[in-house]
Design a protein around this motif. Structure first.
Motif, mmCIF file in Angstrom:
data_model
loop_
_atom_site.group_PDB
_atom_site.id
_atom_site.type_symbol
_atom_site.label_atom_id
_atom_site.label_comp_id
_atom_site.label_asym_id
_atom_site.label_seq_id
_atom_site.Cartn_x
_atom_site.Cartn_y
_atom_site.Cartn_z
ATOM 1 N N GLN A 57 21.203 -4.843 60.230
ATOM 2 C CA GLN A 57 21.028 -4.394 61.601
ATOM 3 C C GLN A 57 20.946 -2.879 61.650
ATOM 4 O O GLN A 57 21.372 -2.192 60.726
ATOM 5 N N GLY A 58 20.423 -2.367 62.738
ATOM 6 C CA GLY A 58 20.364 -0.931 62.964
ATOM 7 C C GLY A 58 21.482 -0.489 63.888
ATOM 8 O O GLY A 58 22.164 -1.312 64.509
ATOM 9 N N PRO A 59 21.680 0.806 64.021
ATOM 10 C CA PRO A 59 22.733 1.321 64.909
ATOM 11 C C PRO A 59 22.401 1.041 66.373
ATOM 12 O O PRO A 59 21.241 1.011 66.766
ATOM 13 N N PHE A 60 23.432 0.824 67.162
ATOM 14 C CA PHE A 60 23.255 0.619 68.589
ATOM 15 C C PHE A 60 22.994 1.967 69.266
ATOM 16 O O PHE A 60 23.781 2.897 69.123
ATOM 17 N N ARG A 61 21.881 2.062 69.992
ATOM 18 C CA ARG A 61 21.579 3.255 70.770
ATOM 19 C C ARG A 61 22.493 3.290 71.989
ATOM 20 O O ARG A 61 22.868 2.268 72.539
ATOM 21 N N ARG A 62 22.814 4.484 72.452
ATOM 22 C CA ARG A 62 23.920 4.625 73.399
ATOM 23 C C ARG A 62 23.538 4.592 74.865
ATOM 24 O O ARG A 62 24.385 4.319 75.719
ATOM 25 N N ALA A 63 22.281 4.909 75.190
ATOM 26 C CA ALA A 63 21.926 5.171 76.585
ATOM 27 C C ALA A 63 22.248 3.999 77.505
ATOM 28 O O ALA A 63 22.746 4.186 78.618
ATOM 29 N N ALA A 64 21.964 2.774 77.083
ATOM 30 C CA ALA A 64 22.193 1.620 77.954
ATOM 31 C C ALA A 64 23.666 1.466 78.314
ATOM 32 O O ALA A 64 23.996 0.963 79.404
ATOM 33 N N PHE A 65 24.546 1.907 77.426
ATOM 34 C CA PHE A 65 25.978 1.780 77.698
ATOM 35 C C PHE A 65 26.421 2.703 78.830
ATOM 36 O O PHE A 65 27.455 2.463 79.464
ATOM 37 N N GLN A 66 25.648 3.761 79.085
ATOM 38 C CA GLN A 66 25.966 4.634 80.209
ATOM 39 C C GLN A 66 25.857 3.881 81.521
ATOM 40 O O GLN A 66 26.616 4.139 82.467
ATOM 41 N N ALA A 67 24.928 2.931 81.592
ATOM 42 C CA ALA A 67 24.785 2.136 82.811
ATOM 43 C C ALA A 67 26.052 1.332 83.090
ATOM 44 O O ALA A 67 26.483 1.208 84.246
ATOM 45 N N ALA A 68 26.673 0.777 82.037
ATOM 46 C CA ALA A 68 27.916 0.016 82.219
ATOM 47 C C ALA A 68 29.043 0.929 82.685
ATOM 48 O O ALA A 68 29.858 0.550 83.536
ATOM 49 N N LEU A 69 29.099 2.153 82.133
ATOM 50 C CA LEU A 69 30.118 3.108 82.556
ATOM 51 C C LEU A 69 29.906 3.517 84.010
ATOM 52 O O LEU A 69 30.856 3.570 84.798
ATOM 53 N N ASP A 70 28.657 3.799 84.371
ATOM 54 C CA ASP A 70 28.363 4.219 85.742
ATOM 55 C C ASP A 70 28.662 3.116 86.746
ATOM 56 O O ASP A 70 29.129 3.380 87.857
ATOM 57 N N ALA A 71 28.361 1.864 86.362
ATOM 58 C CA ALA A 71 28.579 0.736 87.271
ATOM 59 C C ALA A 71 29.997 0.197 87.214
ATOM 60 O O ALA A 71 30.363 -0.671 88.023
ATOM 61 N N HIS A 117 35.950 -2.594 81.366
ATOM 62 C CA HIS A 117 35.675 -1.226 81.783
ATOM 63 C C HIS A 117 36.953 -0.392 81.658
ATOM 64 O O HIS A 117 38.043 -0.858 81.987
ATOM 65 N N GLY A 118 36.808 0.829 81.196
ATOM 66 C CA GLY A 118 37.940 1.729 81.066
ATOM 67 C C GLY A 118 38.519 1.805 79.677
ATOM 68 O O GLY A 118 39.349 2.667 79.399
ATOM 69 N N CYS A 119 38.096 0.899 78.774
ATOM 70 C CA CYS A 119 38.617 0.938 77.407
ATOM 71 C C CYS A 119 38.055 2.120 76.619
ATOM 72 O O CYS A 119 38.686 2.573 75.654
ATOM 73 N N HIS A 120 36.883 2.592 77.001
ATOM 74 C CA HIS A 120 36.243 3.705 76.289
ATOM 75 C C HIS A 120 35.728 4.704 77.312
ATOM 76 O O HIS A 120 35.089 4.325 78.302
ATOM 77 N N ALA A 121 36.005 5.958 77.056
ATOM 78 C CA ALA A 121 35.701 6.993 78.037
ATOM 79 C C ALA A 121 34.242 7.414 78.025
ATOM 80 O O ALA A 121 33.755 7.959 79.013
ATOM 81 N N ASP A 122 33.559 7.189 76.917
ATOM 82 C CA ASP A 122 32.169 7.641 76.855
ATOM 83 C C ASP A 122 31.303 6.561 76.217
ATOM 84 O O ASP A 122 31.789 5.590 75.641
ATOM 85 N N ARG A 123 29.985 6.756 76.337
ATOM 86 C CA ARG A 123 29.051 5.741 75.858
ATOM 87 C C ARG A 123 29.041 5.629 74.343
ATOM 88 O O ARG A 123 28.742 4.561 73.804
ATOM 89 N N ARG A 124 29.370 6.712 73.643
ATOM 90 C CA ARG A 124 29.399 6.640 72.182
ATOM 91 C C ARG A 124 30.484 5.671 71.719
ATOM 92 O O ARG A 124 30.237 4.788 70.896
ATOM 93 N N GLY A 125 31.695 5.823 72.238
ATOM 94 C CA GLY A 125 32.777 4.924 71.851
ATOM 95 C C GLY A 125 32.503 3.490 72.242
ATOM 96 O O GLY A 125 32.822 2.553 71.500
ATOM 97 N N LEU A 126 31.878 3.309 73.403
ATOM 98 C CA LEU A 126 31.560 1.958 73.863
ATOM 99 C C LEU A 126 30.501 1.313 72.973
ATOM 100 O O LEU A 126 30.598 0.137 72.613
#
Length: 323
Positions: A176-190, A245-254
């Motif tokens: 597998q390849g690394p997970f790109r982070r941008a989509a996880f920002q949507a989960a944090l924002d929502a 939600h709340g377990c990780h403060a930023d999209r990288r950790g998520l």
């Protein structure tokens, strides 16, 4: 060009999509399979607008049944492990092997898909994807990325499930390849949870099935014929515990936490050694089965296992999970 928008994998149809050890269907049998799949798609296109008007539960039940029937028509049996949990908005993230991942995830957990805009131009299937509420991303336009993240976040806030494949391209399943982070920002924002999902295609003996892999310069027609000719393919979907939600403060950790869950490993990701064909990679390069670290969760009493076998016409209705 942004690497996030246009990631690539070293997998190729020649190296990764063979069907060694698997049985082959006859040409007439494969043709009948394709005819059945085409018939299901043609029936779905005019019905899709009416289905979208149904209440959530019957709509999702119909989607699950249709997606399971589509995969069964191509000879792919389905096993779903885990339970979807309560309703509500969530970001569903999965490893990406094939175009069949889309109906496979929908058969287990109906949701809106985030897909590349090119899919919207596919004959018939593109129209069906649009009618199913697919969210399209223009991967070659980095300026469109914030707008896409905002669109996904609004869908999540509205209570929709949205499925993304954060690797950004298909891999063969042996790596597998690394997970790109941008989509996880949507989960944090929502402020919604993330649902990791693990996908694998296997033969009856447990080894990887190469035929479903849709990689490199593969074409949809070549992939369809290869799958239709293959026998003994079982698709496995494991619904893993949600990341609240709340377990990780930023999209990288998520993103790292989600990838660790999907791979079943403590390492953020593992990619194949350069120049090594996928079918020759040692088993430890990836891990798609539960590792020792998640064996307890794999055995938890609340987990359910569902099998859809194309030998039984009624098996599509055997899935009994909360919608």
């Amino acid at each position: 060009m942004s690497n996030w928008l246009l990631p690539t994998a070293p997998c190729t149809p020649q190296a990764c999509a063979a069907h060694p050890g698997g049985r082959a269907a006859s040409v007439p049998h494969a043709a009948l399979r394709l005819a059945g799949a085409v018939g299901l798609v043609l029936l779905a296109v005019p019905a899709a607008p009416a289905v979208r008007l149904l209440p959530a539960r019957p709509r999702r039940a119909l989607i699950r049944t249709w997606c399971a029937a589509l995969l069964r028509s191509l000879g792919i049996r389905i096993t779903v492990r885990g339970t979807p949990g309560p309703d509500g908005g969530r970001l569903i993230v999965a490893n990406h092997i094939s175009w069949t991942d889309i109906p496979l995830v929908a058969a287990a957990l109906p949701s809106r898909m985030l897909a590349k805009s090119e899919i919207g131009t596919w004959p018939v299937l593109g129209r069906l994807a649009a009618q199913a509420g697919t969210l399209f991303i223009e991967r070659d336009r980095i300026r469109a990325l914030p707008r896409t993240v905002g669109t996904v976040a609004r869908a999540l806030r509205a209570g929709d499930r949205v499925t993304v494949f954060p690797e950004g391209c298909t891999w063969c399943g042996r790596a597998q390849g690394p997970f790109r982070r941008a989509a996880f920002q949507a989960a944090l924002d929502a402020e919604v949870p993330v649902q990791p999902v693990r996908i694998a295609y296997r033969l009856d003996g447990g080894e990887f099935a190469g035929a479903p892999a849709f990689v490199g310069e593969d074409t949809l027609t070549a992939s369809l014929w290869r799958i239709a000719r293959a026998r003994g393919i079982r698709a496995e979907v494991r619904l893993l515990p949600r990341i609240p939600h709340g377990c990780h403060a930023d999209r990288r950790g998520l993103a790292v936490a989600a990838q660790r869950a999907v791979l079943g490993t403590r390492e953020p990701w593992r990619t194949p050694p350069a120049g090594v064909p996928a079918r020759q990679r040692p088993p430890h390069t990836t891990q798609t089965e539960p590792s020792a670290t998640d064996s307890d969760s794999a055995k938890r009493p609340s987990e359910s296992v569902h099998h859809w076998d194309n030998s039984s016409p009624a098996s599509a209705s055997s899935l009994r999970t909360p919608s």
